[in-house]
Design a protein around this motif. Structure first.
Motif, PDB file in Angstrom:
ATOM      1  N   VAL A  88      10.755   6.906   3.438  1.00 31.40           N
ATOM      2  CA  VAL A  88       9.979   6.034   4.571  1.00 31.40           C
ATOM      3  C   VAL A  88       8.700   5.912   4.028  1.00 31.40           C
ATOM      4  O   VAL A  88       7.951   5.067   4.391  1.00 31.40           O
ATOM      5  N   GLU A  89       7.873   7.000   3.691  1.00 29.90           N
ATOM      6  CA  GLU A  89       6.483   6.989   3.252  1.00 29.90           C
ATOM      7  C   GLU A  89       6.287   6.080   2.263  1.00 29.90           C
ATOM      8  O   GLU A  89       5.244   5.080   2.190  1.00 29.90           O
ATOM      9  N   ALA A  90       7.311   6.086   1.246  1.00 27.28           N
ATOM     10  CA  ALA A  90       7.216   5.099   0.055  1.00 27.28           C
ATOM     11  C   ALA A  90       7.554   3.489   0.650  1.00 27.28           C
ATOM     12  O   ALA A  90       6.758   2.606   0.229  1.00 27.28           O
ATOM     13  N   LYS A  91       8.458   3.509   1.488  1.00 37.00           N
ATOM     14  CA  LYS A  91       8.580   1.984   1.926  1.00 37.00           C
ATOM     15  C   LYS A  91       7.218   1.453   2.636  1.00 37.00           C
ATOM     16  O   LYS A  91       6.888   0.640   2.753  1.00 37.00           O
ATOM     17  N   LYS A  92       6.668   2.489   3.475  1.00 33.75           N
ATOM     18  CA  LYS A  92       5.378   2.095   4.212  1.00 33.75           C
ATOM     19  C   LYS A  92       4.388   1.595   3.093  1.00 33.75           C
ATOM     20  O   LYS A  92       3.651   0.481   3.418  1.00 33.75           O
ATOM     21  N   SER A  93       4.288   2.460   1.975  1.00 31.40           N
ATOM     22  CA  SER A  93       3.277   2.120   1.030  1.00 31.40           C
ATOM     23  C   SER A  93       3.462   0.578   0.338  1.00 31.40           C
ATOM     24  O   SER A  93       2.700  -0.124   0.352  1.00 31.40           O
ATOM     25  N   ILE A  94       4.782   0.372  -0.048  1.00 33.94           N
ATOM     26  CA  ILE A  94       5.230  -0.682  -0.592  1.00 33.94           C
ATOM     27  C   ILE A  94       5.014  -1.926   0.323  1.00 33.94           C
ATOM     28  O   ILE A  94       4.651  -2.953   0.199  1.00 33.94           O
ATOM     29  N   LEU A  95       5.360  -1.720   1.577  1.00 38.33           N
ATOM     30  CA  LEU A  95       5.279  -2.919   2.687  1.00 38.33           C
ATOM     31  C   LEU A  95       3.713  -3.143   2.716  1.00 38.33           C
ATOM     32  O   LEU A  95       3.367  -4.508   3.011  1.00 38.33           O
ATOM     33  N   ASP A  96       2.906  -2.146   2.715  1.00 37.40           N
ATOM     34  CA  ASP A  96       1.452  -2.390   2.982  1.00 37.40           C
ATOM     35  C   ASP A  96       0.702  -3.211   1.812  1.00 37.40           C
ATOM     36  O   ASP A  96       0.072  -4.092   2.157  1.00 37.40           O
ATOM     37  N   GLU A  97       1.451  -2.907   0.561  1.00 43.60           N
ATOM     38  CA  GLU A  97       0.938  -3.717  -0.620  1.00 43.60           C
ATOM     39  C   GLU A  97       1.570  -5.007  -0.424  1.00 43.60           C
ATOM     40  O   GLU A  97       0.766  -5.911  -1.154  1.00 43.60           O
ATOM     41  N   PHE A  98       2.848  -5.113   0.093  1.00 40.95           N
ATOM     42  CA  PHE A  98       3.334  -6.448   0.023  1.00 40.95           C
ATOM     43  C   PHE A  98       2.728  -7.345   0.812  1.00 40.95           C
ATOM     44  O   PHE A  98       2.248  -8.753   0.762  1.00 40.95           O
ATOM     45  N   ASP A  99       2.297  -6.864   2.081  1.00 44.73           N
ATOM     46  CA  ASP A  99       1.592  -7.546   3.080  1.00 44.73           C
ATOM     47  C   ASP A  99       0.173  -8.037   2.618  1.00 44.73           C
ATOM     48  O   ASP A  99      -0.308  -8.948   2.766  1.00 44.73           O
ATOM     49  N   ALA A 100      -0.629  -7.082   1.767  1.00 40.31           N
ATOM     50  CA  ALA A 100      -1.630  -7.605   1.251  1.00 40.31           C
ATOM     51  C   ALA A 100      -1.697  -8.610   0.145  1.00 40.31           C
ATOM     52  O   ALA A 100      -2.553  -9.434   0.024  1.00 40.31           O
ATOM     53  N   ALA A 101      -0.439  -8.420  -0.795  1.00 43.11           N
ATOM     54  CA  ALA A 101      -0.203  -9.628  -1.659  1.00 43.11           C
ATOM     55  C   ALA A 101       0.072 -11.018  -0.885  1.00 43.11           C
ATOM     56  O   ALA A 101      -0.402 -12.084  -1.274  1.00 43.11           O
TER      57      ALA A 101
END
Length: 155
Positions: free
Chosen positions: A36-49
């Motif tokens: 879940v923590e990794a998913k949040k990190s990926i989603l944050d990076e995707f949102d920034a992209a």
């Protein structure tokens, strides 16, 4: 290329969602927390992209106020005439996004079912000891924090 980067992030997210599903199936809470923590990190990076892509398109003069998806698709189709890879990246991105939504929905359903099971078990464990065995009243309404229930320690 921005679309390729977003596609890479969605692949990571999709893999992460499968890992999350596995953790849910195995009830591996430590691994689930990490997923879940990794998913949040990926989603944050995707949102920034995506934000970066939208800002770039806006800076190029594309009005994204109304129907941004249709306008972006039209631009991609125009650009694909000169750079065909752009359309391929866009289609991959759309497919991955749909797969991620579907897997996330499946994971959400598992979490909801597990939550309901835990709530039911808790209600049974804390049910009043006055001989009533049902966790619902005569009208079919569940009792919430009512009565003189057992505590988990007593159960």
């Amino acid at each position: 290329m921005q679309l390729a980067h977003e596609g890479k992030l969605l692949r990571l997210l999709f893999d992460n969602l499968h890992q999350e599903h596995q953790c849910l199936s195995e009830k591996a809470l430590d691994k689930l927390t990490a997923a879940v923590e990794a998913k949040k990190s990926i989603l944050d990076e995707f949102d920034a992209a995506v934000t970066k892509r939208m800002e770039t398109l806006s800076s190029l003069g594309l009005d994204l106020e109304h129907e941004p998806q249709a306008k972006i698709l039209k631009l991609i189709q125009e650009c694909a005439k000169e750079v065909p890879d752009i359309m391929q990246h866009w289609k991959v991105l759309e497919g991955l996004l749909e797969q991620c939504k579907e897997q996330n929905s499946i994971n959400g359903a598992i979490i909801e079912t597990s939550s309901h099971s835990l709530q039911t078990a808790y209600a049974i464990l804390t049910a009043p000891t006055s001989g009533e065995t049902s966790i619902y009243n005569a009208k079919g309404i569940s009792r919430k924090n009512g009565g003189s229930g057992n505590t988990l320690a007593k159960a």
